[in-house]
Design a protein around this motif. Structure first.
Motif, PDB file in Angstrom:
ATOM      1  N   ARG A   1       0.734  -1.098   0.097  1.00 25.64           N
ATOM      2  CA  ARG A   1       0.061   0.002  -0.092  1.00 25.64           C
ATOM      3  C   ARG A   1       0.875   1.193  -0.107  1.00 25.64           C
ATOM      4  N   CYS A   2       0.485   2.289  -1.262  1.00 28.23           N
ATOM      5  CA  CYS A   2       1.435   3.065  -1.270  1.00 28.23           C
ATOM      6  C   CYS A   2       1.036   4.433  -0.502  1.00 28.23           C
ATOM      7  N   LYS A   3       1.539   5.630  -0.272  1.00 28.04           N
ATOM      8  CA  LYS A   3       1.290   6.882   0.463  1.00 28.04           C
ATOM      9  C   LYS A   3      -0.063   7.402  -0.006  1.00 28.04           C
ATOM     10  N   ASP A   4      -0.266   7.356  -1.407  1.00 28.27           N
ATOM     11  CA  ASP A   4      -1.722   7.704  -1.857  1.00 28.27           C
ATOM     12  C   ASP A   4      -2.739   6.629  -1.705  1.00 28.27           C
ATOM     13  N   ASN A   5      -2.621   5.803  -0.997  1.00 30.48           N
ATOM     14  CA  ASN A   5      -3.714   4.697  -0.675  1.00 30.48           C
ATOM     15  C   ASN A   5      -4.032   3.816  -1.672  1.00 30.48           C
ATOM     16  N   SER A   6      -2.972   3.815  -2.755  1.00 29.82           N
ATOM     17  CA  SER A   6      -3.209   2.865  -3.818  1.00 29.82           C
ATOM     18  C   SER A   6      -2.439   1.490  -3.514  1.00 29.82           C
ATOM     19  N   LEU A   7      -3.060   0.420  -4.232  1.00 24.28           N
ATOM     20  CA  LEU A   7      -2.416  -0.926  -3.915  1.00 24.28           C
ATOM     21  C   LEU A   7      -1.598  -1.376  -5.401  1.00 24.28           C
ATOM     22  N   ILE A   8      -0.374  -1.710  -5.017  1.00 18.41           N
ATOM     23  CA  ILE A   8       0.576  -2.189  -6.160  1.00 18.41           C
ATOM     24  C   ILE A   8       0.873  -3.936  -5.670  1.00 18.41           C
ATOM     25  N   TYR A   9       0.899  -4.517  -6.725  1.00 17.55           N
ATOM     26  CA  TYR A   9       1.608  -5.769  -6.454  1.00 17.55           C
ATOM     27  C   TYR A   9       2.692  -6.287  -7.120  1.00 17.55           C
ATOM     28  N   VAL A  10       3.756  -6.892  -6.516  1.00 20.60           N
ATOM     29  CA  VAL A  10       4.956  -7.006  -7.227  1.00 20.60           C
ATOM     30  C   VAL A  10       5.174  -8.499  -7.029  1.00 20.60           C
ATOM     31  N   ASP A  11       5.882  -8.929  -8.150  1.00 18.40           N
ATOM     32  CA  ASP A  11       6.453 -10.251  -8.147  1.00 18.40           C
ATOM     33  C   ASP A  11       7.801 -10.188  -8.241  1.00 18.40           C
ATOM     34  N   TRP A  12       8.421 -10.416  -7.242  1.00 21.72           N
ATOM     35  CA  TRP A  12      10.171 -10.591  -7.074  1.00 21.72           C
ATOM     36  C   TRP A  12      10.571 -11.888  -7.773  1.00 21.72           C
ATOM     37  N   TYR A  13      11.312 -11.752  -8.924  1.00 25.96           N
ATOM     38  CA  TYR A  13      12.237 -12.769  -9.435  1.00 25.96           C
ATOM     39  C   TYR A  13      13.273 -13.354  -8.912  1.00 25.96           C
ATOM     40  N   SER A  14      13.971 -14.325  -8.998  1.00 25.19           N
ATOM     41  CA  SER A  14      15.313 -14.837  -8.522  1.00 25.19           C
ATOM     42  C   SER A  14      16.398 -14.042  -8.897  1.00 25.19           C
ATOM     43  N   ASP A  15      16.396 -13.432 -10.158  1.00 23.22           N
ATOM     44  CA  ASP A  15      17.414 -12.632 -10.618  1.00 23.22           C
ATOM     45  C   ASP A  15      17.663 -11.216 -10.151  1.00 23.22           C
ATOM     46  N   GLY A  16      16.503 -10.729  -9.039  1.00 24.69           N
ATOM     47  CA  GLY A  16      16.399  -9.176  -8.504  1.00 24.69           C
ATOM     48  C   GLY A  16      15.407  -8.567  -9.284  1.00 24.69           C
ATOM     49  N   SER A  17      14.845  -8.985 -10.486  1.00 22.45           N
ATOM     50  CA  SER A  17      14.144  -8.126 -11.219  1.00 22.45           C
ATOM     51  C   SER A  17      12.939  -8.340 -10.707  1.00 22.45           C
ATOM     52  N   ALA A  18      11.767  -7.517 -11.078  1.00 26.13           N
ATOM     53  CA  ALA A  18      10.433  -7.450 -10.602  1.00 26.13           C
ATOM     54  C   ALA A  18       9.357  -6.993 -11.619  1.00 26.13           C
ATOM     55  N   ARG A  19       8.302  -7.535 -11.273  1.00 19.89           N
ATOM     56  CA  ARG A  19       7.144  -6.887 -12.221  1.00 19.89           C
ATOM     57  C   ARG A  19       6.150  -6.337 -11.441  1.00 19.89           C
ATOM     58  N   VAL A  20       5.757  -5.070 -11.725  1.00 19.67           N
ATOM     59  CA  VAL A  20       4.628  -4.509 -10.758  1.00 19.67           C
ATOM     60  C   VAL A  20       3.339  -4.410 -11.556  1.00 19.67           C
ATOM     61  N   LYS A  21       2.315  -4.644 -10.765  1.00 21.23           N
ATOM     62  CA  LYS A  21       0.888  -4.888 -11.320  1.00 21.23           C
ATOM     63  C   LYS A  21      -0.103  -4.064 -10.378  1.00 21.23           C
ATOM     64  N   LYS A  22      -1.204  -3.598 -11.301  1.00 17.73           N
ATOM     65  CA  LYS A  22      -2.179  -2.781 -10.357  1.00 17.73           C
ATOM     66  C   LYS A  22      -3.257  -3.955  -9.670  1.00 17.73           C
ATOM     67  N   SER A  23      -3.140  -4.810 -10.197  1.00 11.67           N
ATOM     68  CA  SER A  23      -4.101  -6.041  -9.620  1.00 11.67           C
ATOM     69  C   SER A  23      -3.391  -7.186  -9.733  1.00 11.67           C
ATOM     70  N   ARG A  24      -4.038  -8.478  -8.823  1.00  6.62           N
ATOM     71  CA  ARG A  24      -3.590  -9.464  -8.855  1.00  6.62           C
ATOM     72  C   ARG A  24      -3.615 -10.283 -10.241  1.00  6.62           C
ATOM     73  N   ASP A  25      -4.728 -10.044 -11.087  1.00  2.37           N
ATOM     74  CA  ASP A  25      -4.919 -10.745 -12.124  1.00  2.37           C
ATOM     75  C   ASP A  25      -4.073 -10.295 -13.366  1.00  2.37           C
ATOM     76  N   GLU A  26      -3.688  -9.016 -13.076  1.00  2.00           N
ATOM     77  CA  GLU A  26      -3.182  -8.440 -14.399  1.00  2.00           C
ATOM     78  C   GLU A  26      -1.970  -8.952 -14.569  1.00  2.00           C
ATOM     79  N   VAL A  27      -1.153  -8.976 -15.764  1.00  2.27           N
ATOM     80  CA  VAL A  27      -0.044  -9.540 -16.119  1.00  2.27           C
ATOM     81  C   VAL A  27       1.131  -8.337 -15.642  1.00  2.27           C
ATOM     82  N   GLY A  28       0.852  -7.195 -15.761  1.00  2.00           N
ATOM     83  CA  GLY A  28       1.610  -6.507 -15.129  1.00  2.00           C
ATOM     84  C   GLY A  28       2.682  -5.622 -16.100  1.00  2.00           C
TER      85      GLY A  28
END
Length: 115
Positions: free
Chosen positions: A59-86
């Protein structure tokens, strides 16, 4: 007695008539073998994509939610909802996202976000 013997003879003849003495080669693709199989065999090893190490909601300061998939190589994928590809993978060290899978808070696009 002759009737079962006649029927048995007809069944055996029908079974043998279905046989063909030609050689048969069964392949999965009539166009030929997979060209990638030869490339992989000649290369010696295949590099697999990174696996998902953790998936977290923040949960961010502006009260929005983000979902982050953290990968084993240190990279990440940011999504606005759980079902989104990102969004595309953010490489490790990208300025848009700071933090890692173990951190309780991250920074995304200049905003502080907490798990």
């Amino acid at each position: 007695m002759t009737r079962p013997l006649t029927i048995l003879t007809l069944v055996a003849a029908a079974a043998l008539a279905g046989c063909n003495s030609e050689d048969h080669t069964i392949v999965s693709d009539p166009a030929g073998p997979d060209p990638m199989a030869n490339a992989v065999a000649n290369a010696g090893s295949v590099t697999l994509p990174p696996s998902i190490q953790a998936s977290k909601a923040y949960r961010c300061k502006d009260n929005s939610l983000i979902y982050v998939d953290w990968y084993s190589d240190g990279s990440a994928r940011v999504k606005k909802s759980r079902d989104e590809v990102g969004a595309p993978l953010l490489a490790a060290g990208d300025k848009a996202l700071t933090g890692d899978a173990k951190a309780a808070s991250i920074t995304f696009n200049g905003q502080s976000c907490k798990a």
